[in-house]
Design a protein around this motif. Structure first.
Motif, short mmCIF file in Angstrom:
data_model
loop_
_atom_site.label_atom_id
_atom_site.label_comp_id
_atom_site.label_asym_id
_atom_site.label_seq_id
_atom_site.Cartn_x
_atom_site.Cartn_y
_atom_site.Cartn_z
N LEU A 76 40.05 38.36 40.88
CA LEU A 76 40.68 37.21 40.43
C LEU A 76 40.47 37.02 38.79
N TRP A 77 39.15 37.51 38.38
CA TRP A 77 38.89 37.29 36.95
C TRP A 77 39.76 38.10 36.06
N LEU A 78 40.11 39.55 36.59
CA LEU A 78 40.79 40.32 35.91
C LEU A 78 42.40 40.23 36.07
N ALA A 79 42.58 39.52 37.23
CA ALA A 79 44.22 39.41 37.63
C ALA A 79 44.59 38.16 37.12
N PHE A 80 43.85 37.19 36.68
CA PHE A 80 44.78 36.00 36.35
C PHE A 80 44.24 35.59 34.97
N PRO A 81 42.70 35.26 34.58
CA PRO A 81 42.56 34.98 33.25
C PRO A 81 42.99 36.14 32.05
N MET A 82 42.36 37.39 32.59
CA MET A 82 42.55 38.44 31.56
C MET A 82 44.01 38.94 31.42
N VAL A 83 44.59 38.66 32.52
CA VAL A 83 46.06 38.93 32.29
C VAL A 83 46.85 38.12 31.39
N PHE A 122 46.83 41.68 42.58
CA PHE A 122 46.73 40.23 41.98
C PHE A 122 47.44 40.27 40.65
N ASN A 123 47.07 41.49 39.90
CA ASN A 123 47.34 41.68 38.65
C ASN A 123 49.40 41.54 38.37
N ASP A 124 49.80 42.40 39.20
CA ASP A 124 51.25 42.21 39.42
C ASP A 124 51.71 40.97 39.76
N GLY A 125 51.10 40.15 40.82
CA GLY A 125 51.66 38.88 41.23
C GLY A 125 51.61 37.67 39.98
N SER A 126 50.21 37.83 39.07
CA SER A 126 50.35 36.77 38.20
C SER A 126 51.31 37.22 36.91
N ALA A 127 51.20 38.64 36.66
CA ALA A 127 52.14 38.97 35.64
C ALA A 127 53.73 38.62 35.88
N PHE A 128 54.01 38.86 37.17
CA PHE A 128 55.39 38.45 37.32
C PHE A 128 55.68 37.13 37.58
N VAL A 129 54.66 36.07 37.88
CA VAL A 129 54.83 34.80 37.69
C VAL A 129 55.21 34.27 36.47
#
Length: 316
Positions: A103-110, A172-179
């Motif tokens: 969650l840390w890498l895939a949301f704030p860090m993205v 999770f990274n792909d999901g947050s980046a696509f949003v």
């Protein structure tokens, strides 16, 4: 009069799979990532197609239809398979243990990565882009593709847990980046750029996708529980469920994030659906989705290569 044959776009699919299988066999010799080799194959085929643009054949016309394919159609056909297969095959125990890191890498860090990329695009390049366009492009480059990295780790004999962490974070990274991409795409296209609308859009895409994916995941688990020792029916249920989840998110008035829907749908099916699959079906179901993931990976990189070169030729 004899009717002219039209392969309806099947020819490039078969050609792409054949070339992809060849690339897989050649990977140990050429030492290039499998996905890069398939991409180059697609680019080469598009170049050959461009040299014979004046000609006409069933395969030539099919290649042209693939080069002009709508991105949303390609995503709708292949992304559900890729995301579900990745989520379904991940180690549940590793995912649970490393969830905080994911969650840390895939949301704030993205977000940080997208902002840094946007700063470079805005200030280092001479195009005078605004923040919305810069953030749109930043969200694209902030997404990661773990396929080449994970395959390289497997060749080096690195622990399976590390590969699972990289692949799980990428989900999770792909999901947050696509949003982020969807949000800034709407802003670039002239949408309401108020803070209230920004927050509303974020919660609709991200929150709605999570809730829909979890809900449909448990509904699919309930359906699987009602079938026993019928491999074809159980595999069929998962196929219908995967594409239904994507269509509910992307092709209805809900307009949730299809990628996040599939991520959470796949994780629910992994955690709660697997124990409800008949013991005799467990292996065949996993192998089916592993095979579907392999074919989808070939086709998406092959199609990308076709589009990159083909569109350049068309524009020229």
């Amino acid at each position: 009069a004899e009717s002219e044959y039209n392969d309806s776009g099947i020819g490039p699919i078969i050609l792409g799979i054949v070339l992809g299988l060849g690339c897989r066999l050649l990977t140990p010799l050429i030492r290039l990532p499998f996905s890069v080799m398939v991409l180059f194959c697609g680019m080469l085929i598009a170049f050959i197609w461009s040299e014979g643009k004046s000609g006409s054949s069933a395969l030539h016309d099919s290649l042209e239809s693939w080069i002009n394919i709508e991105p949303h159609d390609l995503a709708g056909a292949l992304l559900p398979v890729l995301i579900f297969a990745s989520a379904y095959s991940s180690s549940v125990h590793v995912l649970q243990r490393e969830m905080g890191q994911f969650l840390w890498l895939a949301f704030p860090m993205v977000v940080v990565g997208a902002v840094l990329a946007a700063c470079f695009l805005k200030y280092a390049l001479p195009f005078n882009w605004g923040w919305n366009i810069s953030m749109l492009l930043g969200s694209i480059v902030s997404a990661t593709d773990p396929i080449a990295v994970v395959s390289l780790l497997e060749e080096l004999g690195v622990s399976e847990d590390l590969g699972t962490i990289i692949e799980g974070e990428s989900l999770f990274n792909d999901g947050s980046a696509f949003v982020m991409f969807e949000i800034f795409l709407q802003l670039v296209e002239g949408g309401d750029d108020s803070t209230r609308e920004f927050v509303k859009l974020t919660f609709r895409l991200a929150g709605g996708g999570c809730i829909l994916g979890i809900s449909l995941g448990f509904l699919s688990c309930f359906a699987l529980e009602r079938v026993f020792n019928d491999s074809l029916t159980e595999i069929g249920i998962t196929i219908v469920a995967v594409y239904s989840a994507w269509m509910c998110a992307e092709s209805t008035s809900l307009k949730f994030s299809g990628i996040l829907t599939m991520v959470f749908f796949g994780l629910v099916m992994n955690s709660y659906g697997k124990p409800r699959v008949s013991p005799s079906t467990q292996k065949s179901l996993s192998e089916f989705w592993a095979g579907a993931d392999f074919i989808a990976n070939i086709l998406i990189f092959f199609a990308t290569g076709l589009v990159i070169v083909g569109q350049i030729v068309i524009e020229d």
